[in-house]
Design an enzyme around this catalytic site. Structure first.
Site, short mmCIF file in Angstrom:
data_model
loop_
_atom_site.label_atom_id
_atom_site.label_comp_id
_atom_site.label_asym_id
_atom_site.label_seq_id
_atom_site.Cartn_x
_atom_site.Cartn_y
_atom_site.Cartn_z
N HIS A 82 0.85 -1.25 0.02
CA HIS A 82 0.02 0.01 -0.04
C HIS A 82 0.93 1.37 0.16
O HIS A 82 1.95 1.41 0.97
CB HIS A 82 -1.09 0.30 1.14
CG HIS A 82 -1.96 1.07 1.02
ND1 HIS A 82 -3.02 0.94 0.42
CD2 HIS A 82 -1.90 2.44 1.62
CE1 HIS A 82 -3.71 2.14 0.26
NE2 HIS A 82 -3.12 3.03 1.16
N ASP A 161 -15.51 2.30 5.55
CA ASP A 161 -14.35 3.11 5.21
C ASP A 161 -14.44 3.54 3.89
O ASP A 161 -14.21 4.81 3.49
CB ASP A 161 -13.12 2.10 5.01
CG ASP A 161 -11.91 2.88 4.40
OD1 ASP A 161 -11.34 3.73 4.95
OD2 ASP A 161 -11.62 2.77 3.12
N ARG A 168 -13.75 12.20 3.19
CA ARG A 168 -12.55 12.87 3.26
C ARG A 168 -11.76 13.31 2.13
O ARG A 168 -11.30 14.61 2.20
CB ARG A 168 -11.62 12.00 4.05
CG ARG A 168 -11.79 11.50 5.59
CD ARG A 168 -10.74 10.25 5.76
NE ARG A 168 -9.56 10.60 5.54
CZ ARG A 168 -8.56 9.32 5.18
NH1 ARG A 168 -9.01 8.35 4.93
NH2 ARG A 168 -7.44 9.89 4.82
N SER A 183 -8.07 3.80 7.84
CA SER A 183 -8.52 3.64 6.34
C SER A 183 -7.58 2.51 5.77
O SER A 183 -8.43 1.48 5.22
CB SER A 183 -8.61 4.78 5.48
OG SER A 183 -9.08 4.61 4.13
N LYS A 187 -9.05 -2.01 5.44
CA LYS A 187 -9.30 -2.49 4.15
C LYS A 187 -8.40 -3.55 3.97
O LYS A 187 -9.00 -5.00 3.59
CB LYS A 187 -8.94 -1.42 2.91
CG LYS A 187 -10.05 -0.64 2.47
CD LYS A 187 -9.83 0.35 1.35
CE LYS A 187 -8.40 1.14 1.86
NZ LYS A 187 -8.38 2.50 1.00
#
Lengths: 451, 451
Positions: A82, A161, A168, A183, A187
């Protein structure tokens, strides 16, 4: 319990209990709490912060708001990568198929355009037909059979989320450490990920401009992941200039395909892919060390196994692979505008944030949740970073939106983009730090999550 | 210009220009900016503040979002009274008809329940048939013919404030000095008010608990009013205990009617009415000094002219005046619960915030914008402030919501309400400060507004 009083307490810097945080999160998921209360609460979180205990509780509530995938039956821990978002960041398209080719299961759940940065799903969808809305069943089946998927959150994975992330984005509440952490990790945990390589961007094109703040985020991510039973390693990486040679949805798909085929890959892109892929192989249990993992990734890249895996993934998700085998068939801008270097010197790159903001304004990113994007808009880097460039030499090319979307003349646009071109004066010795700035390692033995 | 980047700048403590503030305000009025962006921006304003220049620009933009009434043809400046919100505050129902009876035109534009406090419009609507949604034409006509009206914002008076006020209420963004200032003054200026008596509440039942913060608000209000061409005087007044003898919509109407008729009026209510009414008479140009104004108000009260004017106003707005002439016909709670004093001592009053919160929870106030209210719910003070009370003597009576709305047993509720009863120990000498704490005077000669 009511949202108004919880907003007020966070606003006033008081801690909420796990049950109170869960009330807000479940109210976001089932839409019983209106958006205008959620953004008010999140802006209060942004400006007042959350404790680490609240951050863990927020993440757990977001996981609990939906289903949880389980890849426990596979021989290796499901792994993911990520990034916190950069401009020109197409690492996912490289590292996911490469790690899968090595044998690591990769259920990669990605996001959409956020602020001035692009979104992996938006980019993938510039392949005609390619679906990113996979069901939980499809994700499990595809990861089991093919080793990877690259999908959006399903309606049932951390649904809270999904709501909060889009709000956001639309309300400038992005750069908050606890909100980012919850967040990302909700996930990943919901998607069954147990090994996570984190790419925390630092610099003028990143959400975190300061190294200290990026490190704080990396540490919060790794510590929170640990409490959720996820093995994580974070890399702080440089994001001052556009990563690789392109920024923009379809342009980045084309660049990724060329890189996977070994036709052209810029050094920063290659290095980052190998390091993050190596970490995934290590964290998942495939490799004994991160370095062993890097070697496995490189081998899969050289053999073409990564490219092959990418094509099969795109095909499995409905994408028209003819457009990948012949990149001229991808969506492309009708008009381009070349921008020459304003002076002589050593070319460093293209200012990432400025380029990202232009792309967003021009329809390649989102100013408001739910807006449709134009996949063709983007910026192509023409000059080679590190090499000498003369004044008037082409440095970048703008892939323009349709005429009706343009708000300035070519001359104005050329002048604007000219300022993005970063050049070191001849004789100057710019700090040539590599793309990887530092590493935040996981806790030695991850504990079980608190529930 | 886009809302996202403006939210970000306020969030980061940067100043916005007048044009940028106008963009947000007009976007609120025409609903082109979604609520979730507006609450995010306002929460950022709450936590980061606005400069005084931004506050003036915010007020001007809110005025400009709609029409502006003009009473310039009348012999005296149109006057109004505004309170920052307390529990049991029914001064408007007294001071507006009294000032009108004196000859001062009073186009009073009021608000609805906000946080733990009640709203003047909600209270007025507990008179069956009474309309508070008057058109601009109706307001002008009624003020010209009858000398007063008590109405809500019309769709065309500061429409932006209407949107923002309701969102602030619903998202716990109430207690912000610049937002309060812009909200109050935009409504007043748009309604043509040129003379304004301000009642800034201080204490445990007020939005401003500290004297310093209340004084800061009073000063900001008076300074901003000055730049808008409004003569203003602010009084800081005490709001620790319920004002008068009742809190709750219909209960307060009944108390106001009894007070105007001279049947029963508690000393705090009388003093505050006379001081604020006197200021209105003075600021409007009717009286040479505030003291002259107070004498005029008292005379109108004693003669019954104020009561008569209130009845005519209610009738003009469609209210069933039979319910005012016979108060037993007003909506009333089916069930009541008397709560005895827990100890002996001198009775000081009922804790305003605690009582207000119970009323709100029980349906007499609003947890979310647009909710319907129950006019019957409320708190009635049975004991007389300042007098000695014995343990077990009835101190207050709860006017209960319908059974299905109650969330606790009578015993629990009695215990809860028992804690609201404020008693000074025998022999103690509690600081017996009057209701008026201090006065913030207007600038000597009001300037014309900047535009």
């Amino acid at each position: 319990m009511n949202a108004k009083s919880l907003i007020r307490r966070t606003r006033d810097g008081e801690e909420l209990t796990a049950a109170e945080i869960a009330y807000l999160v479940h109210g976001a998921a089932d839409r019983s709490i209106p958006d205008y209360q959620l953004t008010a609460w999140m802006m209060a979180v942004y400006l007042r912060g959350l404790s680490e205990r609240e951050t863990v509780d927020l993440t757990l509530a977001m996981i609990d708001s939906g289903d949880r995938l389980d890849f426990g039956g596979l021989p290796l821990a499901a792994a993911d990568k990520h990034s916190t978002g950069g401009v020109g960041d197409k690492i996912s398209f490289l590292v996911a198929p490469l790690a899968a080719a090595v044998g690591v299961p990769v259920p990669m759940i990605s996001g959409r355009s956020l602020g001035h940065t692009g979104g992996t799903l938006d980019k993938l969808e510039s392949i005609p037909g390619c679906r990113t809305a996979l069901s939980a069943d499809e994700i499990v089946r595809q990861v089991t059979s093919l080793g990877l998927c690259l999908a959006g959150q399903t309606d049932r994975l951390a649904p809270a989320d999904r709501v909060l992330y889009s709000l956001r984005d639309a309300a400038s509440i992005v750069e908050s450490l606890p909100l980012i952490t919850a967040s990302i990790l909700s996930k990943k945990a919901a998607a069954g990920v147990r090994a996570l390589a984190l790419d925390v961007k630092v610099g003028r094109g990143a959400f975190m401009e300061s190294r200290e703040r990026a490190r704080a985020l990396a540490e919060l991510l790794v510590r929170t992941a640990d409490r959720l039973g996820i093995r994580a390693r974070a890399h702080l990486t440089s994001m001052d200039t556009v990563l690789g040679r392109t920024a923009g949805n379809a342009l980045e798909i084309a660049e990724s395909v060329r890189a996977l085929r070994g036709e052209a890959v810029s050094p920063d892109l290659q290095r980052l892919t190998v390091v993050l892929g190596g970490a995934m192989c290590w964290l998942s249990g495939h490799s004994a060390t991160p370095q062993d993992g890097e070697r496995a990734i490189l081998a899969a890249w050289r053999s073409g196994a990564g490219y092959d895996r990418f094509l099969r993934m795109a095909a499995a998700q409905g994408g028209d692979t003819a457009c990948l085998e012949d990149l001229s068939r991808l969506p492309a801008a009708r008009d381009r505008l070349d921008v020459p270097a304003p002076a002589a010197g050593r070319f460093l790159g293209i200012h990432a944030r400025a380029a990202g903001e232009w792309i967003t304004e021009s329809g390649g990113g989102r100013l408001r949740a739910g807006e449709l994007l134009d996949p063709r808009v983007g910026v192509e880097v023409l000059a080679t970073p590190g090499e000498r460039i003369g004044p008037g030499d082409p440095a970048l090319s703008l892939h323009l939106p349709e005429a009706e979307r343009r708000t300035s003349t070519d001359a104005d646009l050329r002048q604007r983009a000219s300022a993005w071109i970063e050049i070191a004066e001849d004789g100057a010795d710019p700090a040539g730090s590599g793309i990887i700035l530092e590493t935040v390692d996981p806790a030695p033995g991850p504990e079980r999550p608190p529930r």
